[in-house]
Write a protein that holds these residues in place. Structure first.
Motif, PDB file in Angstrom:
ATOM      1  N   VAL A   9      -6.911   7.275 -10.109  1.00  0.00           N
ATOM      2  CA  VAL A   9      -7.900   6.544  -9.262  1.00  0.00           C
ATOM      3  C   VAL A   9      -7.166   5.817  -8.414  1.00  0.00           C
ATOM      4  O   VAL A   9      -6.133   4.906  -8.575  1.00  0.00           O
ATOM      5  N   GLU A  10      -6.851   6.437  -7.255  1.00  0.00           N
ATOM      6  CA  GLU A  10      -6.161   5.974  -6.040  1.00  0.00           C
ATOM      7  C   GLU A  10      -6.905   6.185  -4.723  1.00  0.00           C
ATOM      8  O   GLU A  10      -7.440   7.189  -4.354  1.00  0.00           O
ATOM      9  N   ASP A  11      -7.147   5.182  -3.818  1.00  0.00           N
ATOM     10  CA  ASP A  11      -7.880   5.318  -2.491  1.00  0.00           C
ATOM     11  C   ASP A  11      -6.985   6.232  -1.427  1.00  0.00           C
ATOM     12  O   ASP A  11      -7.513   6.501  -0.554  1.00  0.00           O
ATOM     13  N   GLU A  12      -5.734   5.938  -1.582  1.00  0.00           N
ATOM     14  CA  GLU A  12      -4.883   6.467  -0.485  1.00  0.00           C
ATOM     15  C   GLU A  12      -4.691   8.126  -0.766  1.00  0.00           C
ATOM     16  O   GLU A  12      -4.039   8.596  -1.757  1.00  0.00           O
ATOM     17  N   GLN A  13      -5.153   8.859   0.002  1.00  0.00           N
ATOM     18  CA  GLN A  13      -5.517  10.518  -0.112  1.00  0.00           C
ATOM     19  C   GLN A  13      -4.046  11.042  -0.420  1.00  0.00           C
ATOM     20  O   GLN A  13      -3.779  11.888  -1.164  1.00  0.00           O
ATOM     21  N   LEU A  53      -4.249   4.027 -12.679  1.00  0.00           N
ATOM     22  CA  LEU A  53      -5.155   3.274 -11.601  1.00  0.00           C
ATOM     23  C   LEU A  53      -4.578   2.521 -10.828  1.00  0.00           C
ATOM     24  O   LEU A  53      -3.928   1.450 -11.277  1.00  0.00           O
ATOM     25  N   ASP A  54      -4.728   2.461  -9.688  1.00  0.00           N
ATOM     26  CA  ASP A  54      -4.374   1.652  -8.539  1.00  0.00           C
ATOM     27  C   ASP A  54      -5.157   0.328  -8.551  1.00  0.00           C
ATOM     28  O   ASP A  54      -6.078   0.238  -9.129  1.00  0.00           O
ATOM     29  N   TRP A  55      -4.328  -0.855  -8.225  1.00  0.00           N
ATOM     30  CA  TRP A  55      -4.960  -2.159  -8.166  1.00  0.00           C
ATOM     31  C   TRP A  55      -5.791  -2.527  -7.168  1.00  0.00           C
ATOM     32  O   TRP A  55      -7.062  -2.679  -7.367  1.00  0.00           O
ATOM     33  N   MET A  56      -5.527  -2.150  -5.955  1.00  0.00           N
ATOM     34  CA  MET A  56      -6.317  -2.293  -4.726  1.00  0.00           C
ATOM     35  C   MET A  56      -7.038  -1.228  -4.292  1.00  0.00           C
ATOM     36  O   MET A  56      -6.628  -0.021  -3.904  1.00  0.00           O
ATOM     37  N   LEU A  57      -8.487  -1.274  -4.734  1.00  0.00           N
ATOM     38  CA  LEU A  57      -9.149  -0.214  -4.602  1.00  0.00           C
ATOM     39  C   LEU A  57     -10.535  -0.515  -3.900  1.00  0.00           C
ATOM     40  O   LEU A  57     -11.015  -1.820  -4.133  1.00  0.00           O
TER      41      LEU A  57
HETATM   42 CA    CA Z   1      -4.942   1.053  -2.985  1.00  0.00          CA
END
Ligand code: CA
Length: 229
Positions: A9-13, A53-57
């Motif tokens: 789970v990571e928002d940076e593509q 799991l990324d923290w900042m999402l």
């Molecule tokens: Ca992030």
């Protein structure tokens, strides 16, 4: 060994793609979610061996995802990724239920080592004998019995049964089962899982007409073990 399945789970593509490619090269099966909400949905819908799991999402933070999963009784090992590197944050992550913590930027081999460590940790059920009705599977001695009678299972039948017993009452498609139990076995055919479900059904259910059947086919969807009494 069964194919290990991970959720990233990571928002940076760019980072998400890098992790997916790198982990797939190490024979992991990898799903990716790009925000906390999507991550939670996948974590509840699928069975994973670990979650990175990324923290900042966006939508929900890694901490919120972690807390929510633990509140709902989901104990999948979680490795929390973060740019934060302070003791208080580390503690916050672990208190939310994460199993380990890795600060960005990290070396890929470090990530691999952490994944191995958290997936090796015994889960609550790991060493114990698995039971469903009168069916008993011992993952240590590799014995399977039904109503006290010992069953002769092939290695793949055993792996398939163990997987279904560890994930009781969850429905898996033939494709899911092939992916999880046969991994990247080149000998696998489209109907392999279906055929092996047939073998298992004969051995654990049809051979014991006085016991309640445990393997169920959910027509048009897949297979599950246990449940209905
Ligand atoms: Ca992030």
């Amino acid at each position: 060994m069964m194919g290990m399945k991970l959720l990233v789970v990571e928002d940076e593509q760019r980072i998400a793609q890098y992790l997916k490619k790198g982990l797939e090269a190490k024979s992991y099966i990898v799903d990716v979610a790009h925000d906390g909400e999507a991550g939670l949905d996948l974590a509840f819908a699928e069975v994973y061996d670990a979650i990175i799991l990324d923290w900042m999402l966006p939508k929900r933070s890694g901490i919120e995802v972690c807390q929510r999963l633990r509140q709902e009784g989901n104990h999948t090992p979680i490795l929390l990724l973060t740019a934060k590197d302070e003791v208080t944050e580390r503690v916050e992550g672990l208190e939310a239920g994460a199993d380990d913590y890795l600060s960005k930027p990290f070396a890929f081999i470090e990530l691999l080592a952490r994944i191995r460590a958290i997936t090796r940790r015994p889960k609550q059920t790991r060493e114990t004998v698995l039971k469903e009705d009168s069916l008993v599977l011992d993952p240590i001695s590799l014995q399977v019995t039904r109503a006290g009678e010992s069953l002769a299972l092939s290695k793949k039948e055993f792996s398939l049964l163990e997987f279904l017993m560890r994930n009781k009452n969850q429905v898996f498609t033939a494709e899911n089962l092939t992916e999880r139990v046969w991994e990247y076995d080149s000998a696998v055919l489209p109907n392999t899982a279906q055929v092996f479900i047939g073998y298992l059904r004969k051995k654990i259910d049809l051979a014991f007409p006085n016991e309640s059947p445990l393997l169920r086919t959910i027509r048009g969807f897949g297979y599950t073990l246990g449940g209905k009494k």
